[in-house]
Design a protein around this motif. Structure first.
Motif, PDB file in Angstrom:
ATOM      1  N   UNK A  48     -48.990 -46.752 -35.290  1.00  0.00           N
ATOM      2  CA  UNK A  48     -49.866 -47.533 -34.071  1.00  0.00           C
ATOM      3  C   UNK A  48     -49.048 -47.083 -32.658  1.00  0.00           C
ATOM      4  N   UNK A  49     -49.855 -47.060 -31.731  1.00  0.00           N
ATOM      5  CA  UNK A  49     -49.353 -46.513 -30.162  1.00  0.00           C
ATOM      6  C   UNK A  49     -48.449 -47.908 -29.799  1.00  0.00           C
ATOM      7  N   UNK A  50     -48.735 -49.283 -30.219  1.00  0.00           N
ATOM      8  CA  UNK A  50     -47.979 -50.199 -29.694  1.00  0.00           C
ATOM      9  C   UNK A  50     -46.479 -49.837 -30.393  1.00  0.00           C
ATOM     10  N   UNK A  51     -46.430 -49.427 -31.608  1.00  0.00           N
ATOM     11  CA  UNK A  51     -44.822 -49.267 -32.187  1.00  0.00           C
ATOM     12  C   UNK A  51     -44.386 -48.169 -31.501  1.00  0.00           C
ATOM     13  N   UNK A  52     -45.001 -46.870 -31.379  1.00  0.00           N
ATOM     14  CA  UNK A  52     -44.346 -45.945 -30.572  1.00  0.00           C
ATOM     15  C   UNK A  52     -43.945 -46.420 -29.122  1.00  0.00           C
ATOM     16  N   UNK A  53     -44.808 -47.038 -28.448  1.00  0.00           N
ATOM     17  CA  UNK A  53     -44.161 -47.375 -27.049  1.00  0.00           C
ATOM     18  C   UNK A  53     -43.060 -48.373 -27.250  1.00  0.00           C
ATOM     19  N   UNK A  54     -43.188 -49.408 -28.159  1.00  0.00           N
ATOM     20  CA  UNK A  54     -42.031 -50.277 -28.269  1.00  0.00           C
ATOM     21  C   UNK A  54     -40.643 -49.355 -28.664  1.00  0.00           C
ATOM     22  N   UNK A  55     -40.862 -48.306 -29.214  1.00  0.00           N
ATOM     23  CA  UNK A  55     -39.461 -47.385 -29.658  1.00  0.00           C
ATOM     24  C   UNK A  55     -39.373 -46.439 -28.694  1.00  0.00           C
ATOM     25  N   UNK A  56     -40.123 -46.298 -27.596  1.00  0.00           N
ATOM     26  CA  UNK A  56     -39.860 -45.410 -26.545  1.00  0.00           C
ATOM     27  C   UNK A  56     -40.274 -43.836 -27.174  1.00  0.00           C
ATOM     28  N   UNK A  57     -40.973 -43.658 -27.896  1.00  0.00           N
ATOM     29  CA  UNK A  57     -41.336 -42.407 -28.724  1.00  0.00           C
ATOM     30  C   UNK A  57     -42.292 -41.643 -28.090  1.00  0.00           C
ATOM     31  N   UNK A  58     -42.148 -40.519 -27.805  1.00  0.00           N
ATOM     32  CA  UNK A  58     -42.934 -39.540 -27.201  1.00  0.00           C
ATOM     33  C   UNK A  58     -43.805 -38.557 -28.309  1.00  0.00           C
ATOM     34  N   UNK A  59     -43.654 -37.287 -28.160  1.00  0.00           N
ATOM     35  CA  UNK A  59     -44.332 -36.301 -28.803  1.00  0.00           C
ATOM     36  C   UNK A  59     -43.372 -35.839 -29.931  1.00  0.00           C
ATOM     37  N   UNK A  60     -42.072 -36.325 -29.950  1.00  0.00           N
ATOM     38  CA  UNK A  60     -41.231 -35.670 -30.782  1.00  0.00           C
ATOM     39  C   UNK A  60     -40.114 -36.513 -31.249  1.00  0.00           C
ATOM     40  N   UNK A  61     -39.916 -36.502 -32.663  1.00  0.00           N
ATOM     41  CA  UNK A  61     -38.823 -37.672 -32.965  1.00  0.00           C
ATOM     42  C   UNK A  61     -37.900 -36.542 -34.078  1.00  0.00           C
ATOM     43  N   UNK A  62     -36.598 -37.074 -33.981  1.00  0.00           N
ATOM     44  CA  UNK A  62     -35.614 -36.682 -35.095  1.00  0.00           C
ATOM     45  C   UNK A  62     -35.812 -37.433 -36.115  1.00  0.00           C
TER      46      UNK A  62
END
Length: 80
Positions: free
Chosen positions: A17-31
């Protein structure tokens, strides 16, 4: 929060969910890594020099560089 694992070709995937991505400051790429049977996703910090030359225009910027001298005064110092 539970979410189903979906088949994507020969792999599996989940929707985050977008809210989780925003809360973790995750953009287009992750490790991504595995630690003790857990999948860890971490945001990738932007490259320190990313975008430095995006607006470089050699035709415009050549006037900003000093003219190179044809002086031979230093040639002795550069002799091998």
């Amino acid at each position: 929060m539970r979410t189903p694992i979906r088949k994507i070709g020969n792999s599996r995937g989940i929707l985050i969910p977008a809210a989780l991505l925003a809360a973790c400051d995750i953009g287009d790429t992750v490790d991504m890594r595995v630690e003790q049977q857990r999948i860890i996703l971490e945001p990738v910090a932007p490259e320190k020099r990313q975008g430095w030359f995006d607006h470089y225009n050699p035709a415009k910027d050549k006037d900003m560089l000093p003219e190179l001298s044809d002086s031979t005064g230093d040639q002795d110092e550069w002799a091998w």
